[in-house]
Design a protein around this motif. Structure first.
Motif, PDB file in Angstrom:
ATOM      1  N   GLY A  44      25.381 -12.381 -47.791  1.00  0.00           N
ATOM      2  CA  GLY A  44      26.333 -11.505 -47.119  1.00  0.00           C
ATOM      3  C   GLY A  44      26.429 -11.738 -45.625  1.00  0.00           C
ATOM      4  N   PHE A  45      25.311 -12.090 -44.979  1.00  0.00           N
ATOM      5  CA  PHE A  45      25.317 -12.305 -43.527  1.00  0.00           C
ATOM      6  C   PHE A  45      26.139 -13.529 -43.130  1.00  0.00           C
ATOM      7  CE2 PHE A  45      22.834 -13.531 -39.554  1.00  0.00           C
ATOM      8  CZ  PHE A  45      23.542 -12.665 -38.745  1.00  0.00           C
ATOM      9  N   PRO A  46      25.879 -14.719 -43.703  1.00  0.00           N
ATOM     10  CA  PRO A  46      26.738 -15.862 -43.371  1.00  0.00           C
ATOM     11  C   PRO A  46      28.182 -15.686 -43.847  1.00  0.00           C
ATOM     12  CG  PRO A  46      25.184 -16.462 -45.101  1.00  0.00           C
ATOM     13  CD  PRO A  46      24.761 -15.123 -44.577  1.00  0.00           C
ATOM     14  N   LEU A  47      28.377 -14.921 -44.930  1.00  0.00           N
ATOM     15  CA  LEU A  47      29.740 -14.619 -45.376  1.00  0.00           C
ATOM     16  C   LEU A  47      30.478 -13.829 -44.303  1.00  0.00           C
ATOM     17  CD1 LEU A  47      32.055 -14.351 -47.437  1.00  0.00           C
ATOM     18  CD2 LEU A  47      30.856 -12.344 -48.365  1.00  0.00           C
ATOM     19  N   ALA A  48      29.803 -12.838 -43.709  1.00  0.00           N
ATOM     20  CA  ALA A  48      30.415 -12.043 -42.641  1.00  0.00           C
ATOM     21  C   ALA A  48      30.829 -12.934 -41.476  1.00  0.00           C
ATOM     22  CB  ALA A  48      29.443 -10.961 -42.174  1.00  0.00           C
ATOM     23  N   LYS A  49      29.964 -13.868 -41.107  1.00  0.00           N
ATOM     24  CA  LYS A  49      30.278 -14.781 -40.009  1.00  0.00           C
ATOM     25  C   LYS A  49      31.484 -15.657 -40.360  1.00  0.00           C
ATOM     26  CE  LYS A  49      26.006 -16.400 -39.538  1.00  0.00           C
ATOM     27  NZ  LYS A  49      24.862 -17.163 -38.959  1.00  0.00           N
ATOM     28  N   ALA A  50      31.555 -16.121 -41.593  1.00  0.00           N
ATOM     29  CA  ALA A  50      32.680 -16.951 -42.026  1.00  0.00           C
ATOM     30  C   ALA A  50      33.985 -16.162 -42.020  1.00  0.00           C
ATOM     31  CB  ALA A  50      32.407 -17.512 -43.419  1.00  0.00           C
ATOM     32  N   LEU A  51      33.936 -14.901 -42.422  1.00  0.00           N
ATOM     33  CA  LEU A  51      35.133 -14.061 -42.410  1.00  0.00           C
ATOM     34  C   LEU A  51      35.623 -13.842 -40.980  1.00  0.00           C
ATOM     35  CD1 LEU A  51      34.117 -11.487 -45.152  1.00  0.00           C
ATOM     36  CD2 LEU A  51      36.131 -12.961 -45.244  1.00  0.00           C
ATOM     37  N   LEU A  52      34.696 -13.624 -40.062  1.00  0.00           N
ATOM     38  CA  LEU A  52      35.072 -13.463 -38.656  1.00  0.00           C
ATOM     39  C   LEU A  52      35.763 -14.726 -38.143  1.00  0.00           C
ATOM     40  CD1 LEU A  52      31.867 -11.737 -37.245  1.00  0.00           C
ATOM     41  CD2 LEU A  52      34.122 -10.691 -37.448  1.00  0.00           C
ATOM     42  N   GLU A  53      35.235 -15.882 -38.513  1.00  0.00           N
ATOM     43  CA  GLU A  53      35.820 -17.155 -38.088  1.00  0.00           C
ATOM     44  C   GLU A  53      37.210 -17.371 -38.672  1.00  0.00           C
ATOM     45  OE1 GLU A  53      32.931 -19.971 -39.356  1.00  0.00           O
ATOM     46  OE2 GLU A  53      31.467 -19.421 -37.812  1.00  0.00           O
ATOM     47  N   ASN A  54      37.498 -16.669 -39.776  1.00  0.00           N
ATOM     48  CA  ASN A  54      38.810 -16.794 -40.421  1.00  0.00           C
ATOM     49  C   ASN A  54      39.747 -15.641 -40.065  1.00  0.00           C
ATOM     50  OD1 ASN A  54      39.054 -19.123 -42.690  1.00  0.00           O
ATOM     51  ND2 ASN A  54      36.912 -18.534 -42.430  1.00  0.00           N
ATOM     52  N   GLY A  55      39.440 -14.927 -39.002  1.00  0.00           N
ATOM     53  CA  GLY A  55      40.356 -13.923 -38.479  1.00  0.00           C
ATOM     54  C   GLY A  55      40.216 -12.522 -39.025  1.00  0.00           C
ATOM     55  N   PHE A  56      39.187 -12.253 -39.807  1.00  0.00           N
ATOM     56  CA  PHE A  56      38.966 -10.913 -40.331  1.00  0.00           C
ATOM     57  C   PHE A  56      38.038 -10.134 -39.394  1.00  0.00           C
ATOM     58  CE2 PHE A  56      40.010 -13.434 -44.050  1.00  0.00           C
ATOM     59  CZ  PHE A  56      40.818 -12.588 -44.796  1.00  0.00           C
ATOM     60  N   SER A  57      38.151  -8.825 -39.411  1.00  0.00           N
ATOM     61  CA  SER A  57      37.116  -7.982 -38.812  1.00  0.00           C
ATOM     62  C   SER A  57      36.221  -7.511 -39.951  1.00  0.00           C
ATOM     63  CB  SER A  57      37.730  -6.793 -38.072  1.00  0.00           C
ATOM     64  OG  SER A  57      38.441  -5.952 -38.965  1.00  0.00           O
ATOM     65  N   VAL A  58      34.935  -7.321 -39.644  1.00  0.00           N
ATOM     66  CA  VAL A  58      33.957  -7.082 -40.706  1.00  0.00           C
ATOM     67  C   VAL A  58      33.059  -5.898 -40.384  1.00  0.00           C
ATOM     68  CG1 VAL A  58      32.040  -8.061 -42.032  1.00  0.00           C
ATOM     69  CG2 VAL A  58      33.925  -9.537 -41.303  1.00  0.00           C
ATOM     70  N   LYS A  59      32.911  -5.025 -41.377  1.00  0.00           N
ATOM     71  CA  LYS A  59      31.877  -4.011 -41.354  1.00  0.00           C
ATOM     72  C   LYS A  59      30.779  -4.479 -42.301  1.00  0.00           C
ATOM     73  CE  LYS A  59      34.595   0.135 -40.252  1.00  0.00           C
ATOM     74  NZ  LYS A  59      34.916   1.521 -40.655  1.00  0.00           N
ATOM     75  N   GLY A  60      29.539  -4.488 -41.817  1.00  0.00           N
ATOM     76  CA  GLY A  60      28.447  -4.984 -42.635  1.00  0.00           C
ATOM     77  C   GLY A  60      27.330  -3.978 -42.754  1.00  0.00           C
ATOM     78  N   SER A  61      26.771  -3.851 -43.952  1.00  0.00           N
ATOM     79  CA  SER A  61      25.674  -2.908 -44.151  1.00  0.00           C
ATOM     80  C   SER A  61      24.348  -3.635 -44.285  1.00  0.00           C
ATOM     81  CB  SER A  61      25.917  -2.042 -45.393  1.00  0.00           C
ATOM     82  OG  SER A  61      25.489  -2.719 -46.567  1.00  0.00           O
ATOM     83  N   THR A  62      23.284  -2.955 -43.895  1.00  0.00           N
ATOM     84  CA  THR A  62      21.928  -3.439 -44.066  1.00  0.00           C
ATOM     85  C   THR A  62      21.027  -2.250 -44.330  1.00  0.00           C
ATOM     86  OG1 THR A  62      20.088  -4.608 -43.001  1.00  0.00           O
ATOM     87  CG2 THR A  62      21.540  -3.336 -41.571  1.00  0.00           C
ATOM     88  N   THR A  63      19.903  -2.504 -44.963  1.00  0.00           N
ATOM     89  CA  THR A  63      18.919  -1.438 -45.159  1.00  0.00           C
ATOM     90  C   THR A  63      17.809  -1.535 -44.115  1.00  0.00           C
ATOM     91  OG1 THR A  63      17.700  -2.811 -46.737  1.00  0.00           O
ATOM     92  CG2 THR A  63      19.346  -1.298 -47.644  1.00  0.00           C
ATOM     93  N   SER A  64      17.926  -2.527 -43.235  1.00  0.00           N
ATOM     94  CA  SER A  64      16.913  -2.753 -42.202  1.00  0.00           C
ATOM     95  C   SER A  64      17.439  -2.346 -40.831  1.00  0.00           C
ATOM     96  CB  SER A  64      16.500  -4.224 -42.178  1.00  0.00           C
ATOM     97  OG  SER A  64      15.675  -4.509 -41.072  1.00  0.00           O
ATOM     98  N   GLU A  65      16.819  -1.346 -40.235  1.00  0.00           N
ATOM     99  CA  GLU A  65      17.255  -0.888 -38.916  1.00  0.00           C
ATOM    100  C   GLU A  65      17.127  -1.992 -37.873  1.00  0.00           C
ATOM    101  OE1 GLU A  65      16.645   3.024 -36.015  1.00  0.00           O
ATOM    102  OE2 GLU A  65      15.575   2.853 -37.920  1.00  0.00           O
ATOM    103  N   GLY A  66      16.134  -2.870 -38.046  1.00  0.00           N
ATOM    104  CA  GLY A  66      15.934  -3.946 -37.098  1.00  0.00           C
ATOM    105  C   GLY A  66      17.033  -4.989 -37.102  1.00  0.00           C
ATOM    106  N   LYS A  67      17.871  -5.004 -38.168  1.00  0.00           N
ATOM    107  CA  LYS A  67      18.928  -6.006 -38.264  1.00  0.00           C
ATOM    108  C   LYS A  67      20.244  -5.529 -37.661  1.00  0.00           C
ATOM    109  CE  LYS A  67      20.540  -9.497 -41.532  1.00  0.00           C
ATOM    110  NZ  LYS A  67      20.509  -9.973 -42.933  1.00  0.00           N
ATOM    111  N   LEU A  68      20.331  -4.260 -37.315  1.00  0.00           N
ATOM    112  CA  LEU A  68      21.580  -3.710 -36.782  1.00  0.00           C
ATOM    113  C   LEU A  68      22.019  -4.433 -35.520  1.00  0.00           C
ATOM    114  CD1 LEU A  68      20.896   0.110 -37.292  1.00  0.00           C
ATOM    115  CD2 LEU A  68      22.463  -1.334 -38.620  1.00  0.00           C
TER     116      LEU A  68
END
Length: 274
Positions: free
Chosen positions: A13-37
């Motif tokens: 999901g993380f590299p997918l989010a980066k790829a979507l951003l590179e293709n002109g999308f805005s992304v909301k991403g979830s994590t269960t780790s507070e340290g990853k925010l």
């Protein structure tokens, strides 16, 4: 700018989010780790701390879904301990989590759901497998994945596409690291059914950009050497102890085809060798 919500910004999901951003999308991403925010925010991914439970959801799931028309669900069953593959049928933790999530999707403006599933739903079937093959999972995780697939596909409030990935590999991930030096490994002549992280992302991007909804796709690279050939080659490349296979019994295994990804979706695989 189109906005997409990704539930589960982990290994895929993380590299997918980066790829979507590179293709002109805005992304909301979830994590269960507070340290990853902070890591998500630094890459312009709108971060949300969201954790699903069988009875409730921790975090602002409404805000996470708000403004998005497409939701990617990429969270594995993670059945461990009492919820492992030996769990009884009534311990459907993953299914219950999805049942908790679905009403929130229904109340949002989500129109399309892409659910990352697994070829484990086909169980230990032998022979050639396509999307038309009847899924008969033999593990608890496979059974729960198949049940969640049905819950999403049969919901009239949004369109769903199911993406059944084979074994996930990448530059930092290959099963040979666990099999190196092992002895008496079964099914040396069985074909592998793997897919590289780059192609996982590429297929998801293709589904989203072409609006290919209400479909089921197998995501497996069309490269199927035998287990013995592949693992021996990988061990040699990585200078690891060679695995030893048992040839005393006939090999069983399935060959999972993803022709539909190429013919219907029009996707061309990047990693034709793994």
């Amino acid at each position: 700018m189109k906005q997409i919500s990704i539930l589960g910004c982990g290994w895929l999901g993380f590299p997918l989010a980066k790829a979507l951003l590179e293709n002109g999308f805005s992304v909301k991403g979830s994590t269960t780790s507070e340290g990853k925010l902070a890591e998500l925010k630094a890459l312009n991914i709108d971060p949300f701390l969201v954790a699903l439970d069988s009875k409730s959801i921790t975090g602002s799931i409404e805000n996470f879904l708000s403004g998005s028309k497409t939701l990617v669900i990429d969270i594995p069953p993670q059945l461990r301990g009492k919820n492992s593959d030996s769990a009884t049928a009534n311990e459907k933790v993953f299914v219950e989590k999805m049942k908790t999530l679905i009403p929130y999707i229904e109340k949002s403006r989500i129109e399309n759901v892409l659910f990352v599933s697994s070829t484990s739903v086909y169980g230990k079937a032998n022979g050639t497998i396509t999307e038309e093959t009847i899924a008969k999972p033999d593990t608890e995780s496979g059974k729960q994945l198949l049940e969640v697939e049905a819950l999403l596909l049969n919901n009239p409030n949004f369109k769903t596409t199911i993406l059944r990935f084979g074994g996930l590999i990448g530059e930092d991930r290959n099963p040979i690291t666990f099999l190196a030096g092992k002895e008496n490994l079964e099914n040396p002549e069985a074909p592998i059914n793997f897919i590289h992280q780059e192609d996982c992302i590429g297929i998801i991007l293709k589904i989203i950009t072409t609006d290919s909804w209400n479909e089921i796709y197998n995501g497996v690279c069309p490269f199927h050497p035998t287990r013995e050939t592949y693992y021996t080659q990988k061990a040699t490349e990585l200078v690891l102890p060679l695995p030893q296979f048992n040839h005393s019994r006939p090999s069983n295994g399935k060959l999972i085809l993803s022709d539909k990804v190429e013919t219907v979706l029009g996707y061309t695989f990047i990693k034709t060798e793994l």
